[in-house]
Scaffold this active site. Structure first.
Site, PDB file in Angstrom:
ATOM      1  N   GLY A   8       0.832  -1.210   0.000  1.00 27.61           N
ATOM      2  CA  GLY A   8       0.000   0.000   0.000  1.00 27.61           C
ATOM      3  C   GLY A   8       0.860   1.251   0.000  1.00 27.61           C
ATOM      4  NE  ARG A  12      -5.910   8.573   4.001  1.00 25.00           N
ATOM      5  CZ  ARG A  12      -6.833   8.251   3.101  1.00 25.00           C
ATOM      6  NH1 ARG A  12      -6.973   8.992   2.035  1.00 25.00           N
ATOM      7  NH2 ARG A  12      -7.600   7.188   3.260  1.00 25.00           N
ATOM      8  CD  GLU A  34      -0.962   1.215  -3.637  1.00 23.47           C
ATOM      9  OE1 GLU A  34      -2.078   0.838  -4.024  1.00 23.47           O
ATOM     10  OE2 GLU A  34      -0.784   1.722  -2.514  1.00 23.47           O
ATOM     11  NE  ARG A  35      -7.048  -2.322  -4.455  1.00 18.23           N
ATOM     12  CZ  ARG A  35      -7.635  -3.004  -3.491  1.00 18.23           C
ATOM     13  NH1 ARG A  35      -7.802  -4.288  -3.584  1.00 18.23           N
ATOM     14  NH2 ARG A  35      -8.071  -2.390  -2.405  1.00 18.23           N
ATOM     15  CB  THR A  98      -4.853  -3.139   8.159  1.00 16.51           C
ATOM     16  OG1 THR A  98      -3.778  -3.020   7.227  1.00 16.51           O
ATOM     17  CG2 THR A  98      -6.186  -3.066   7.441  1.00 16.51           C
ATOM     18  CB  SER A 121      -1.099  -2.257  17.350  1.00 11.15           C
ATOM     19  OG  SER A 121      -1.659  -1.252  18.175  1.00 11.15           O
ATOM     20  CG  HIS A 153     -10.024   8.892  12.580  1.00 11.44           C
ATOM     21  ND1 HIS A 153     -10.594   8.363  13.715  1.00 11.44           N
ATOM     22  CD2 HIS A 153      -8.699   8.583  12.642  1.00 11.44           C
ATOM     23  CE1 HIS A 153      -9.668   7.745  14.419  1.00 11.44           C
ATOM     24  NE2 HIS A 153      -8.507   7.865  13.803  1.00 11.44           N
ATOM     25  CE  LYS A 157     -10.611   5.011  11.247  1.00 10.74           C
ATOM     26  NZ  LYS A 157      -9.676   4.045  10.644  1.00 10.74           N
ATOM     27  N   GLY A 163     -10.069   1.612  14.862  1.00 10.83           N
ATOM     28  CA  GLY A 163      -9.384   0.527  15.566  1.00 10.83           C
ATOM     29  C   GLY A 163      -8.888   0.999  16.919  1.00 10.83           C
TER      30      GLY A 163
HETATM   31  N1  LIG Z   1      -2.470   1.202  13.344  1.00 13.73           N
HETATM   32  C1  LIG Z   1      -2.207   2.499  13.112  1.00 13.73           C
HETATM   33  O1  LIG Z   1      -1.420   3.160  13.833  1.00 13.73           O
HETATM   34  C2  LIG Z   1      -2.853   3.165  11.937  1.00 13.73           C
HETATM   35  C3  LIG Z   1      -3.721   2.465  11.172  1.00 13.73           C
HETATM   36  N2  LIG Z   1      -4.265   3.001  10.044  1.00 13.73           N
HETATM   37  C4  LIG Z   1      -5.060   2.102   9.224  1.00 13.73           C
HETATM   38  O2  LIG Z   1      -4.303   1.789   8.069  1.00 13.73           O
HETATM   39  C5  LIG Z   1      -5.193   1.517   6.986  1.00 13.73           C
HETATM   40  C6  LIG Z   1      -4.808   2.368   5.777  1.00 13.73           C
HETATM   41  O3  LIG Z   1      -5.020   3.720   6.062  1.00 13.73           O
HETATM   42  P1  LIG Z   1      -4.656   4.845   4.979  1.00 13.73           P
HETATM   43  O4  LIG Z   1      -3.200   4.799   4.640  1.00 13.73           O
HETATM   44  O5  LIG Z   1      -5.236   6.112   5.497  1.00 13.73           O
HETATM   45  O6  LIG Z   1      -5.513   4.333   3.723  1.00 13.73           O
HETATM   46  P2  LIG Z   1      -5.235   4.542   2.171  1.00 13.73           P
HETATM   47  O7  LIG Z   1      -6.480   4.123   1.464  1.00 13.73           O
HETATM   48  O8  LIG Z   1      -4.687   5.912   1.925  1.00 13.73           O
HETATM   49  O9  LIG Z   1      -4.046   3.514   1.844  1.00 13.73           O
HETATM   50  C7  LIG Z   1      -4.209   2.133   1.717  1.00 13.73           C
HETATM   51  C8  LIG Z   1      -3.415   1.724   0.499  1.00 13.73           C
HETATM   52  O10 LIG Z   1      -3.334   0.290   0.438  1.00 13.73           O
HETATM   53  C9  LIG Z   1      -3.570  -0.053  -0.920  1.00 13.73           C
HETATM   54  N3  LIG Z   1      -3.954  -1.454  -1.068  1.00 13.73           N
HETATM   55  C10 LIG Z   1      -5.154  -2.019  -0.843  1.00 13.73           C
HETATM   56  N4  LIG Z   1      -5.117  -3.312  -1.161  1.00 13.73           N
HETATM   57  C11 LIG Z   1      -3.868  -3.581  -1.603  1.00 13.73           C
HETATM   58  C12 LIG Z   1      -3.232  -4.761  -2.094  1.00 13.73           C
HETATM   59  N5  LIG Z   1      -3.870  -5.923  -2.215  1.00 13.73           N
HETATM   60  N6  LIG Z   1      -1.925  -4.688  -2.439  1.00 13.73           N
HETATM   61  C13 LIG Z   1      -1.254  -3.528  -2.343  1.00 13.73           C
HETATM   62  N7  LIG Z   1      -1.833  -2.363  -1.923  1.00 13.73           N
HETATM   63  C14 LIG Z   1      -3.126  -2.409  -1.534  1.00 13.73           C
HETATM   64  C15 LIG Z   1      -4.677   0.908  -1.334  1.00 13.73           C
HETATM   65  O11 LIG Z   1      -4.875   0.895  -2.715  1.00 13.73           O
HETATM   66  P3  LIG Z   1      -6.376   1.176  -3.286  1.00 13.73           P
HETATM   67  O12 LIG Z   1      -6.631   2.625  -2.997  1.00 13.73           O
HETATM   68  O13 LIG Z   1      -6.255   0.852  -4.743  1.00 13.73           O
HETATM   69  O14 LIG Z   1      -7.313   0.270  -2.558  1.00 13.73           O
HETATM   70  C16 LIG Z   1      -4.096   2.203  -0.798  1.00 13.73           C
HETATM   71  O15 LIG Z   1      -3.128   2.767  -1.658  1.00 13.73           O
HETATM   72  C17 LIG Z   1      -6.601   1.767   7.519  1.00 13.73           C
HETATM   73  O16 LIG Z   1      -7.151   0.528   7.954  1.00 13.73           O
HETATM   74  C18 LIG Z   1      -6.366   2.670   8.722  1.00 13.73           C
HETATM   75  O17 LIG Z   1      -7.383   2.612   9.680  1.00 13.73           O
HETATM   76  C19 LIG Z   1      -3.995   4.283   9.661  1.00 13.73           C
HETATM   77  C20 LIG Z   1      -3.158   5.056  10.413  1.00 13.73           C
HETATM   78  C21 LIG Z   1      -2.514   4.553  11.615  1.00 13.73           C
HETATM   79  O1  LIG Z   2      -7.619   5.631   9.325  1.00 12.17           O
HETATM   80  C1  LIG Z   2      -6.845   6.363   9.971  1.00 12.17           C
HETATM   81  O2  LIG Z   2      -6.423   7.435   9.512  1.00 12.17           O
HETATM   82  C2  LIG Z   2      -6.420   5.922  11.303  1.00 12.17           C
HETATM   83  N1  LIG Z   2      -6.739   4.730  11.666  1.00 12.17           N
HETATM   84  C3  LIG Z   2      -6.396   4.082  12.878  1.00 12.17           C
HETATM   85  C4  LIG Z   2      -7.653   3.710  13.630  1.00 12.17           C
HETATM   86  O3  LIG Z   2      -8.619   3.207  13.017  1.00 12.17           O
HETATM   87  O4  LIG Z   2      -7.684   3.873  14.846  1.00 12.17           O
HETATM   88  C5  LIG Z   2      -5.368   4.828  13.688  1.00 12.17           C
HETATM   89  C6  LIG Z   2      -5.366   6.309  13.553  1.00 12.17           C
HETATM   90  O5  LIG Z   2      -6.242   6.873  14.466  1.00 12.17           O
HETATM   91  C7  LIG Z   2      -5.584   6.805  12.137  1.00 12.17           C
END
Ligand SMILES: NC(=O)C1=CN([C@@H]2O[C@H](COP(=O)(O)OP(=O)(O)OC[C@H]3O[C@@H](n4cnc5c(N)ncnc54)[C@H](OP(=O)(O)O)[C@@H]3O)[C@@H](O)[C@H]2O)C=CC1
Ligand SMILES: O=C(O)C1=N[C@H](C(=O)O)C[C@H](O)C1
Length: 266
Positions: A8, A12, A34-35, A98, A121, A153, A157, A163
């Site tokens: 991914g 973001r 990426e996908r 995720t 986490s 958020h 989102k 999460g």
């Molecule tokens: N645990 C933590 O601290 C945090 C967790 N998160 C979580 O992280 C996840 C992603 O957030 P965010 O970055 O904002 O989301 P985005 O949608 O910006 O990024 C996710 C990326 O993953 C890509 N992707 C999806 N499926 C695949 C695949 N099979 N192979 C390769 N790439 C793939 C998406 O492509 P496409 O757009 O084509 O689907 C996209 O570019 C969310 O679940 C969010 O809640 C976010 C911030 C902090």
């Molecule tokens: O999707 C986000 O941006 C974020 N996702 C995580 C969550 O679902 O808690 C962590 C963070 O807050 C940002």
């Protein structure tokens, strides 16, 4: 030198992870994906992250992660489940940030963690994991308080509650020795009746570019305790994931939490 894979990479968090890896002297970006069919396939991932070219091009084949010590994953639930299974075959460690997994998907990831070490986490930041420990202490110390978890958020989102909100709800429930799923109230609408004692309420706000804000409110008669965390930049999550990467390499198979990585009381 830790060889890092980023799945991914154009997302973001993917871009934030690429930037954070470039700042870590003990880590090197080896593979970015990426996908299949994604618009950014073939692009230089350093350029995508705003760093300038780094020679790592965005691919779409998870088999390329065989060249990595660990894969950092902020994508989507189905992607993370499938990747955990693929990495289990490769013997590559997995850090999963995720969110939004179903119970069945959690079971599938636990299955992969029988073969490889996985850190999973809903929030990778130090401050938030400390907050969860404080919440557990506070709910234990205040057995009569009504517990409400509030989160906000950005508008893009796709899962709710966050999460992190669920993590905080679990921490609150642990302080009371109760199961979150049996006591959570995720929606209130219409003639709800008075608040049921012992429940844990959730409220979800979405809008703008908010990175992540969480608050746990412990409401008593005539006073409230408010415990909260504000993430100002995605860097805090990306750095946490890299820390988890360094920690998890060489660990025996198992499903680990950020509290294990950070050495915090669970
Ligand atoms: N645990 C933590 O601290 C945090 C967790 N998160 C979580 O992280 C996840 C992603 O957030 P965010 O970055 O904002 O989301 P985005 O949608 O910006 O990024 C996710 C990326 O993953 C890509 N992707 C999806 N499926 C695949 C695949 N099979 N192979 C390769 N790439 C793939 C998406 O492509 P496409 O757009 O084509 O689907 C996209 O570019 C969310 O679940 C969010 O809640 C976010 C911030 C902090
Ligand atoms: O999707 C986000 O941006 C974020 N996702 C995580 C969550 O679902 O808690 C962590 C963070 O807050 C940002």
């Amino acid at each position: 030198m830790m060889r890092v894979g980023v799945v991914g990479a154009a997302g973001r968090m993917g871009r934030a992870v690429v930037r954070a890896v470039s700042e870590d002297d003990g880590a090197r970006l080896a593979v970015a994906t990426e996908r299949p069919g994604a618009a950014d396939l073939g692009a230089d991932v350093g350029t995508l992250a705003g760093l300038g070219p780094n020679g790592v091009m965005v691919g779409d084949d998870p088999a390329a992660f065989a060249a990595c010590d660990v894969v950092l994953d902020f994508t989507a639930p189905a992607t993370s489940v499938a990747l955990a299974a693929a990495l289990a075959e490769l013997g590559t460690a997995h850090v999963i940030g995720t969110t939004g997994f179903s119970a069945e998907q959690d079971v599938a990831i636990a299955g992969s963690a029988q073969k490889i070490a996985i850190v999973k986490s809903g929030n990778m930041s130090l401050g938030l994991n400390l907050l969860a420990a404080l919440v557990r202490r506070a709910t234990r110390a205040l057995p009569d308080a009504d517990i409400e978890v509030l989160e906000m958020h950005h508008r893009r989102k796709v899962d709710a509650p966050s999460g992190t909100a669920l993590m905080l709800g679990e921490a609150a429930a642990a302080g009371r020795d109760i199961a979150l799923r049996e006591n959570a109230v995720f929606v209130r609408e219409g003639q709800t009746g008075p608040r049921e004692a012992g429940t844990i309420g959730f409220a979800t706000l979405r809008g703008g570019t908010v990175i992540g804000e969480h608050e746990v409110i412990l409401a008593l008669d005539s006073e409230r305790v408010r415990l909260g965390h504000i993430a100002e930049d995605r860097t805090v999550f990306a750095r946490g994931a890299i820390k988890a990467g360094h920690w998890v390499i060489g660990r025996p198979p198992g499903l680990y939490k950020m509290t294990d990585v950070l050495g915090l009381e669970d």
